[in-house]
Scaffold this active site. Structure first.
Site, PDB file in Angstrom:
ATOM      1  NE  ARG A  40      -4.372  -1.413   1.842  1.00 18.77           N
ATOM      2  CZ  ARG A  40      -5.323  -1.666   2.740  1.00 18.77           C
ATOM      3  NH1 ARG A  40      -5.101  -1.436   4.023  1.00 18.77           N
ATOM      4  NH2 ARG A  40      -6.486  -2.138   2.355  1.00 18.77           N
ATOM      5  CE  LYS A 206     -20.349 -15.054   8.076  1.00 15.65           C
ATOM      6  NZ  LYS A 206     -20.472 -13.915   9.000  1.00 15.65           N
ATOM      7  N   GLY A 374      -8.091  -7.909  -0.791  1.00 19.10           N
ATOM      8  CA  GLY A 374      -8.208  -8.768   0.382  1.00 19.10           C
ATOM      9  C   GLY A 374      -7.502 -10.106   0.247  1.00 19.10           C
ATOM     10  N   GLY A 397     -12.485  -4.274   1.756  1.00 21.71           N
ATOM     11  CA  GLY A 397     -13.890  -3.873   1.828  1.00 21.71           C
ATOM     12  C   GLY A 397     -14.254  -2.865   0.749  1.00 21.71           C
TER      13      GLY A 397
HETATM   14  C1  3PG Z   1      -8.575  -1.723   5.199  1.00 17.50           C
HETATM   15  O1  3PG Z   1      -7.492  -2.166   5.574  1.00 17.50           O
HETATM   16  O2  3PG Z   1      -9.523  -2.463   4.878  1.00 17.50           O
HETATM   17  C2  3PG Z   1      -8.737  -0.236   5.063  1.00 17.50           C
HETATM   18  O3  3PG Z   1      -7.568   0.421   5.406  1.00 17.50           O
HETATM   19  C3  3PG Z   1      -9.917   0.258   5.859  1.00 17.50           C
HETATM   20  O4  3PG Z   1      -9.756  -0.050   7.211  1.00 17.50           O
HETATM   21  P1  3PG Z   1     -11.047  -0.242   8.111  1.00 17.50           P
HETATM   22  O5  3PG Z   1     -11.736  -1.474   7.623  1.00 17.50           O
HETATM   23  O6  3PG Z   1     -10.548  -0.352   9.518  1.00 17.50           O
HETATM   24  O7  3PG Z   1     -11.912   0.975   7.902  1.00 17.50           O
HETATM   25 MG    MG Z   2     -11.201  -3.567   6.431  1.00 14.14          MG
END
Ligand code: 3PG
Ligand code: MG
Length: 424
Positions: A40, A206, A374, A397
């Site tokens: 990142r 899920k 992810g 997310g």
């Molecule tokens: C992540 O790692 O998914 C993002 O940096 C957002 O973090 P958060 O889910 O704690 O808002």
């Molecule tokens: Mg997150």
């Protein structure tokens, strides 16, 4: 893209308040927090270099973890400042706060091209609450606003949304960084009119987490391949036995309607035809949260769509791997989100690794492959295939919500590209 980007931005001598997603994994080693994956940070370097070249004064703001308004030493961004300086090849001033006198002082001392990184913005509860007074404090050092934090763009927080609104209200510009631009291009524009066949691979635990994405992609994809524990909820919907597999009985109706929609839309919707199953056994060892660790004994291939009694399905089996790889290899566009099994455990990683290998091979043969953040990115990196795919998202997310078709608040708050002097 209709949003203004850093390419369009005039920043010479200006204070550029830039939100980045430096929420990188940290591990404690000999009392020090060490970054275990700096992707990142690396991915923001092109944006930073461009703005430095253009003579901006860069004030970077970010979050780390979820400290919930407290100064958690383990969630400091200090190690990130060190890494960033190394990657940029120039000093980065770390400020131990994100608002107030210390920030004002550090910024007043900046010259064009200087870089400052502010401490974890989530040390204040007002960040996540998107508190207007707090946003005002952050915005005190902002002439223009840049958002390169795609991974946090699904959050309507002070630093991702509130500050942008304030800067815009004052007549300042709010632009997307180059990473943000790339994310929106690959997860958005490229999938609008994909080269066909367009094959989507969806995994994860899920159905309820993925149903909105499934629903949206049923409008666009030629083929959808399902893996991960969510496959067992689909099996349940089809009337099979699922043994001790992770299932969501509440999502059975949802799964049924997805199957019907696939039929109606003429989308090839494939579920696993075989599994790797094992017997879950509770041990007396506890995990970090104090829960008993489950061991999986006697992993075997099960060729039956009914999961044998007393066992759980934990990975796709060899026949499924063969079928899925063939689909992937015939694709011109591939989107992958979610692992095919419990890939953190080596015994159940074959399905995920095989799909990763097929995606890499298809890319080599000319397909465009997009990895939606992810766990699938983790899996691709673990298989050392990161440079063999077209694009890997830095969002978890955020990429999921974006693929669902949700407008991300951090993107919505950016200025539109207007008053174009070109001919369109
Ligand atoms: C992540 O790692 O998914 C993002 O940096 C957002 O973090 P958060 O889910 O704690 O808002
Ligand atoms: Mg997150």
């Amino acid at each position: 893209m209709a949003k203004l980007t850093v390419r369009d931005l005039e920043v010479q001598g200006k204070r550029v308040f830039m939100r980045v997603d430096y929420n990188v994994p940290l591990e404690e080693k000999d009392g020090q927090m060490v970054i275990t994956d700096s992707t990142r940070i690396v991915e923001t370097i092109p944006t930073l270099k461009l703005l430095i070249e253009k003579g901006g004064r860069l004030i970077l703001t970010a979050h780390m973890g979820r400290p919930k308004g407290k100064r958690e030493a383990t969630m400091s961004l200090a190690p990130v400042a060190v890494k960033l300086a190394e990657l940029l090849g120039k000093p980065v001033t770390f400020v131990d706060d994100c608002i107030g006198d210390q920030v004002a002082k550090a910024v007043a001392a900046m010259k064009n091209g200087d870089v400052v990184l502010l401490e974890n913005v989530r040390y204040y509860n007002e960040e996540e609450a998107n508190d207007p007074a707090f946003a005002e404090k952050l915005a005190q050092v902002a002439d223009v606003y840049v958002n390169d934090a795609f991974g946090a763009a699904h959050r309507a927080h002070a630093s991702t949304e509130g500050v942008a609104r304030l800067v815009a209200k004052r007549g300042g510009k709010c632009a997307a960084g180059l990473l943000m631009e790339r994310e929106l291009k690959f997860l958005g524009d490229e999938l609008e009119n994909p080269a066909r066949p367009f094959v989507v691979i969806l995994g994860g635990a899920k159905v309820s987490d993925k149903i909105k994405v499934i629903d949206r992609l049923l409008e666009k994809a030629d083929t959808i391949l399902i893996g991960g524990a969510m496959a067992y909820t689909f099996r349940l919907a089809q009337g099979y036995q699922t043994g001790k597999s992770l299932v969501e009985p509440d999502a059975v109706e949802t799964a049924k309607s997805a199957l019907l929609k696939a039929k109606a839309k003429n989308v090839k919707f494939l579920l696993p035809v075989d599994d790797v199953v094992a017997t879950p056994v509770k041990t007396d060892k506890l995990d970090k949260k104090g829960k008993a660790i489950i061991e999986f004994q006697n992993p075997t291939t099960s060729p039956d769509q009914n999961v044998p009694e007393g066992t759980a399905g934990l990975d796709i089996g060899p026949a499924t791997i063969k079928a899925y790889a063939a689909e992937v290899l015939s694709a011109k566009t591939i989107l992958w989100n979610g692992p095919m099994g419990l890939f953190e455990n080596k015994q159940f990683a074959t399905g995920t690794n095989s799909v990763a290998a097929a995606v890499a091979e298809a890319t080599q043969k000319g397909a465009k492959s997009i990895i939606g953040g992810g766990d699938s990115v983790k899996a691709i990196n673990k298989a050392k295939l990161g440079d063999k795919v077209t694009f890997m998202s830095t969002g978890g997310g955020a990429s999921l919500e974006f693929l669902e078709g949700t407008e991300l608040p951090g993107v919505a708050a950016l200025s539109e590209k207007t008053s174009c002097s070109c001919a369109h």
